[in-house]
Design a protein around this motif. Structure first.
Motif, PDB file in Angstrom:
ATOM      1  N   LEU A  75      -7.891  -8.104  -3.066  1.00 31.28           N
ATOM      2  CA  LEU A  75      -8.070  -6.777  -3.656  1.00 31.28           C
ATOM      3  C   LEU A  75      -8.431  -5.854  -2.501  1.00 31.28           C
ATOM      4  O   LEU A  75      -9.554  -5.872  -2.002  1.00 31.28           O
ATOM      5  CB  LEU A  75      -9.173  -6.794  -4.713  1.00 31.28           C
ATOM      6  CG  LEU A  75      -9.668  -5.438  -5.245  1.00 31.28           C
ATOM      7  CD1 LEU A  75      -8.520  -4.569  -5.725  1.00 31.28           C
ATOM      8  CD2 LEU A  75     -10.693  -5.631  -6.346  1.00 31.28           C
ATOM      9  N   PHE A  76      -7.447  -5.078  -2.049  1.00 30.52           N
ATOM     10  CA  PHE A  76      -7.640  -4.206  -0.886  1.00 30.52           C
ATOM     11  C   PHE A  76      -7.695  -2.759  -1.345  1.00 30.52           C
ATOM     12  O   PHE A  76      -6.863  -2.312  -2.144  1.00 30.52           O
ATOM     13  CB  PHE A  76      -6.488  -4.384   0.106  1.00 30.52           C
ATOM     14  CG  PHE A  76      -6.652  -3.566   1.361  1.00 30.52           C
ATOM     15  CD1 PHE A  76      -7.417  -4.035   2.412  1.00 30.52           C
ATOM     16  CD2 PHE A  76      -6.060  -2.315   1.475  1.00 30.52           C
ATOM     17  CE1 PHE A  76      -7.590  -3.275   3.571  1.00 30.52           C
ATOM     18  CE2 PHE A  76      -6.225  -1.546   2.617  1.00 30.52           C
ATOM     19  CZ  PHE A  76      -6.993  -2.031   3.673  1.00 30.52           C
ATOM     20  N   SER A  77      -8.670  -2.015  -0.838  1.00 29.49           N
ATOM     21  CA  SER A  77      -8.785  -0.603  -1.205  1.00 29.49           C
ATOM     22  C   SER A  77      -9.204   0.213   0.004  1.00 29.49           C
ATOM     23  O   SER A  77      -9.785  -0.308   0.965  1.00 29.49           O
ATOM     24  CB  SER A  77      -9.787  -0.420  -2.353  1.00 29.49           C
ATOM     25  OG  SER A  77     -11.045  -0.950  -2.013  1.00 29.49           O
TER      26      SER A  77
ATOM     27  N   PHE B 262      -3.343  -5.077  -5.220  1.00 26.27           N
ATOM     28  CA  PHE B 262      -3.482  -6.531  -5.226  1.00 26.27           C
ATOM     29  C   PHE B 262      -2.388  -7.125  -4.346  1.00 26.27           C
ATOM     30  O   PHE B 262      -1.213  -6.762  -4.468  1.00 26.27           O
ATOM     31  CB  PHE B 262      -3.323  -7.105  -6.633  1.00 26.27           C
ATOM     32  CG  PHE B 262      -4.502  -6.895  -7.537  1.00 26.27           C
ATOM     33  CD1 PHE B 262      -5.777  -7.276  -7.159  1.00 26.27           C
ATOM     34  CD2 PHE B 262      -4.330  -6.324  -8.793  1.00 26.27           C
ATOM     35  CE1 PHE B 262      -6.861  -7.090  -7.997  1.00 26.27           C
ATOM     36  CE2 PHE B 262      -5.405  -6.140  -9.646  1.00 26.27           C
ATOM     37  CZ  PHE B 262      -6.677  -6.517  -9.240  1.00 26.27           C
ATOM     38  N   ILE B 263      -2.772  -8.047  -3.472  1.00 25.57           N
ATOM     39  CA  ILE B 263      -1.821  -8.809  -2.663  1.00 25.57           C
ATOM     40  C   ILE B 263      -1.971 -10.268  -3.084  1.00 25.57           C
ATOM     41  O   ILE B 263      -3.000 -10.898  -2.821  1.00 25.57           O
ATOM     42  CB  ILE B 263      -2.114  -8.659  -1.159  1.00 25.57           C
ATOM     43  CG1 ILE B 263      -2.187  -7.176  -0.781  1.00 25.57           C
ATOM     44  CG2 ILE B 263      -1.061  -9.387  -0.326  1.00 25.57           C
ATOM     45  CD1 ILE B 263      -2.793  -6.924   0.589  1.00 25.57           C
TER      46      ILE B 263
ATOM     47  N   THR C 280      -0.845   6.363  -2.465  1.00 21.45           N
ATOM     48  CA  THR C 280      -0.636   5.019  -3.014  1.00 21.45           C
ATOM     49  C   THR C 280       0.668   4.414  -2.520  1.00 21.45           C
ATOM     50  O   THR C 280       0.726   3.240  -2.125  1.00 21.45           O
ATOM     51  CB  THR C 280      -0.645   5.070  -4.556  1.00 21.45           C
ATOM     52  OG1 THR C 280      -1.893   5.619  -4.991  1.00 21.45           O
ATOM     53  CG2 THR C 280      -0.481   3.681  -5.141  1.00 21.45           C
ATOM     54  N   GLU C 281       1.728   5.212  -2.503  1.00 20.34           N
ATOM     55  CA  GLU C 281       3.013   4.712  -2.008  1.00 20.34           C
ATOM     56  C   GLU C 281       2.903   4.318  -0.540  1.00 20.34           C
ATOM     57  O   GLU C 281       3.419   3.278  -0.117  1.00 20.34           O
ATOM     58  CB  GLU C 281       4.091   5.781  -2.188  1.00 20.34           C
ATOM     59  CG  GLU C 281       5.471   5.338  -1.737  1.00 20.34           C
ATOM     60  CD  GLU C 281       6.531   6.403  -1.962  1.00 20.34           C
ATOM     61  OE1 GLU C 281       7.712   6.128  -1.667  1.00 20.34           O
ATOM     62  OE2 GLU C 281       6.180   7.506  -2.429  1.00 20.34           O
ATOM     63  N   GLY C 282       2.201   5.140   0.245  1.00 24.43           N
ATOM     64  CA  GLY C 282       2.023   4.840   1.659  1.00 24.43           C
ATOM     65  C   GLY C 282       1.245   3.553   1.879  1.00 24.43           C
ATOM     66  O   GLY C 282       1.531   2.793   2.816  1.00 24.43           O
ATOM     67  N   LEU C 283       0.260   3.286   1.012  1.00 20.42           N
ATOM     68  CA  LEU C 283      -0.507   2.041   1.124  1.00 20.42           C
ATOM     69  C   LEU C 283       0.395   0.838   0.872  1.00 20.42           C
ATOM     70  O   LEU C 283       0.357  -0.151   1.617  1.00 20.42           O
ATOM     71  CB  LEU C 283      -1.670   2.059   0.133  1.00 20.42           C
ATOM     72  CG  LEU C 283      -2.488   0.765   0.043  1.00 20.42           C
ATOM     73  CD1 LEU C 283      -3.110   0.415   1.391  1.00 20.42           C
ATOM     74  CD2 LEU C 283      -3.570   0.885  -1.031  1.00 20.42           C
TER      75      LEU C 283
ATOM     76  N   LYS D  59      -0.141  -3.567  -8.897  1.00 20.96           N
ATOM     77  CA  LYS D  59      -1.058  -2.448  -9.076  1.00 20.96           C
ATOM     78  C   LYS D  59      -2.404  -2.947  -9.591  1.00 20.96           C
ATOM     79  O   LYS D  59      -2.478  -3.896 -10.368  1.00 20.96           O
ATOM     80  CB  LYS D  59      -0.487  -1.438 -10.072  1.00 20.96           C
ATOM     81  CG  LYS D  59       0.744  -0.690  -9.575  1.00 20.96           C
ATOM     82  CD  LYS D  59       1.230   0.299 -10.624  1.00 20.96           C
ATOM     83  CE  LYS D  59       2.454   1.061 -10.149  1.00 20.96           C
ATOM     84  NZ  LYS D  59       2.947   2.009 -11.181  1.00 20.96           N
ATOM     85  N   THR D  60      -3.452  -2.284  -9.164  1.00 26.63           N
ATOM     86  CA  THR D  60      -4.793  -2.563  -9.672  1.00 26.63           C
ATOM     87  C   THR D  60      -5.025  -1.749 -10.947  1.00 26.63           C
ATOM     88  O   THR D  60      -4.207  -0.890 -11.294  1.00 26.63           O
ATOM     89  CB  THR D  60      -5.843  -2.185  -8.620  1.00 26.63           C
ATOM     90  OG1 THR D  60      -5.633  -0.824  -8.229  1.00 26.63           O
ATOM     91  CG2 THR D  60      -5.731  -3.080  -7.391  1.00 26.63           C
TER      92      THR D  60
END
Length: 541
Positions: A483-485, A536-537, A493-496, A515-516
């Motif tokens: 869970l990366f934030s 989420f990865i 969000t798209e860039g992340l 998506k979280t």
């Protein structure tokens, strides 16, 4: 959820807040429909829309019943009633006016026009309701019933009558913090659904703040001891957070505006330009909520040293204090308890924008081995432990935050145990050691700062995030999740999502991105550019 007015086996009637689109804008910006689907688990369809800037009642049928509900929606038995406010006085003395015209789109532009010379295809009835007295002059409240459903119909017919809606800059309205248009009543299949008039307090000088407070009160039933954001950049250069029995009012002066605050530079706001004005607004907030308020001025972020200034207005005796002993108290979130402290930097101990992610961890940690990096005061670790994680490892550079984390464990009746490990360590250094020891976890929570400094070196998210993600992935069990934030303002969000794919090339890393949970609606809406982004990865087995 208070947004849902009525739920039947065939449809939902809900109250859409202003600022939220009816449905998704793109793959990374969902709308009200998608938000309701995630919260209810239902598969919904669309039979009508409200503009993002319009609030009020909206109907979503379940997909299985979309056809028959759409048929009912198109009949004369369905009545849609709106309230709107204008700052222009009508040129006629009539209090009830029928309006009809031909409405169509201007080419491929997202602008429509009204033409009274062509055969009419749009019919409305306007009724004057009342005059609202304000400091800047009178406003006028109207009711509108539409007999057809053309795009921007009420907005265009109001313009035709010379009473454009307040906030409707697209159609000659005076700029305002919101479009003053609200769907107040729906009648469908013989049943009537109503919504409270959101413009009732417009005569109050602080109406923009009241509007935000009431919008959130319609969404959530906020208890006295809970943590919550009451304003989030919409109407002023201030943020108002509730931490249980105390409120924190952050006022941004000079160049310290956050990126979120800069999104609506063309919208007039309740501008707080001096500390005297900030104190005046603080006193009003204290009276409104009947709570003490900490005032935290934020000066020229990034261009001048931050003054660690904290003022407190005590509601009980109506007095200010700028010299008081550090205070500690307890507040709640998702049924858990957290220790808060007054003199501990910008936040008193809990980042509220992570509430839904913490809730997810609370309900998805059972029998998992959990690692929490850059843990701060360990809200995530507490959630994992209470959620019956097999073991929880907590890592933060600051020993004082680790000690604070242990206090939060004690508050939630989590006694010292070998299954709960606390490390005061540099995260990058800790991860190297974990890789050398072949340590693995099922869930890794990683919320790094944009910039950090330790005796091991300097952490910069732009420079170090690739290695950080790769190290986390190496320490993940098959089927495990990261869970990366981040609050890094240069990424949306798209860039992340794109950066994670770049940091973990497919030839070396096998994973899926998910998506979280949506942030709580006291923060950014799903269709907005969000300051806090998360992902989420999931490691593929």
């Amino acid at each position: 959820m208070q947004l849902i007015i009525k739920q039947t086996p065939r449809f939902i009637i809900a109250e859409k807040p202003y600022g939220m689109t009816t449905h998704k804008v793109d793959d990374y910006k969902d709308g009200f429909k998608e938000f309701l689907e995630q919260k209810t688990g239902l598969d919904l369809a669309i039979v009508s829309r409200l503009d993002a800037t319009t609030s009020g009642l909206i109907l979503f049928p379940l997909k299985a019943f979309a056809g028959e509900i759409n048929t009912s929606w198109q009949t004369d038995q369905t009545i849609k009633t709106y309230l709107f406010v204008t700052d222009r006085k009508a040129k006629t003395s009539e209090t009830s006016i029928d309006v009809k015209s031909f409405i169509d789109q201007k080419g491929t532009e997202k602008v429509w026009y009204s033409n009274k010379t062509k055969p009419a295809n749009a019919f409305s009835q306007f009724t004057f309701v009342s005059t609202i007295s304000t400091d800047s002059g009178p406003l006028y409240l109207w009711q509108a019933q539409i007999k057809t459903g053309k795009t921007h119909q009420i907005r265009l017919h109001a313009l035709d009558l010379g009473i454009p809606i307040l906030g409707d800059t697209k159609y000659s309205g005076t700029p305002y913090f919101r479009l003053c248009l609200h769907c107040s009543e729906l009648k469908i299949e013989g049943e009537v659904f109503t919504s409270k008039n959101p413009f009732a307090e417009m005569s109050n000088t602080y109406f923009p703040l009241i509007a935000e407070f009431e919008k959130r009160s319609r969404i959530y039933n906020v208890e006295n001891q809970e943590c919550f954001r009451w304003t989030h950049t919409e109407v002023s250069n201030g943020l108002l957070d509730q931490y249980g029995e105390n409120l924190f009012f952050y006022v941004y002066f000079g160049n310290s505006d956050t990126a979120a605050m800069k999104q609506k530079t063309d919208v007039p706001k309740l501008k707080i330009e001096t500390i005297e004005k900030a104190k005046s607004v603080t006193e009003w907030i204290s009276s409104y909520f009947k709570k003490p308020v900490f005032l935290k001025p934020m000066y020229d972020r990034g261009k001048a040293p931050q003054k660690n200034e904290l003022l407190r207005f005590q509601y009980a005796d109506r007095k200010w204090s700028d010299d008081f002993a550090p205070m500690e108290w307890t507040a709640q979130e998702n049924g858990l308890k957290f220790k808060l402290k007054s003199h501990q930097g910008q936040s008193p101990g809990l980042f509220l924008d992570q509430r839904e992610n913490r809730k997810w961890v609370l309900h998805n940690s059972e029998n998992k081995s959990v690692l929490n990096l850059f843990s701060y005061t360990s809200g995530f670790s507490v959630c994992a432990a209470v959620g019956k994680a097999k073991d929880v490892t907590t890592v933060d550079l600051s020993k004082s935050f680790i000690d604070w984390s242990k206090e939060n464990f004690t508050l939630n009746e989590l006694p010292p145990s070998p299954q709960f490990q606390f490390w005061s360590a540099d995260t990058m250094h800790f991860m190297k050691g974990a890789i050398n020891k072949n340590r693995k976890w099922d869930l890794i929570i990683c919320d790094p700062p944009t910039f950090g400094r330790s005796d091991k070196g300097v952490f910069q998210i732009e420079k170090d995030v690739d290695l950080l993600l790769q190290n986390c992935f190496q320490c993940l069990n098959p089927g495990g999740q990261i869970l990366f934030s981040t609050n890094f303002e240069k990424w949306n969000t798209e860039g992340l999502f794109q950066h994670v794919r770049k940091a973990l090339p497919e030839r070396s890393f096998k994973f899926v991105l998910e998506k979280t949970p949506y942030q709580s609606l006291d923060f950014d809406f799903p269709n907005q550019n969000q300051k806090m982004k998360s992902i989420f990865i999931k490691k593929i087995v």
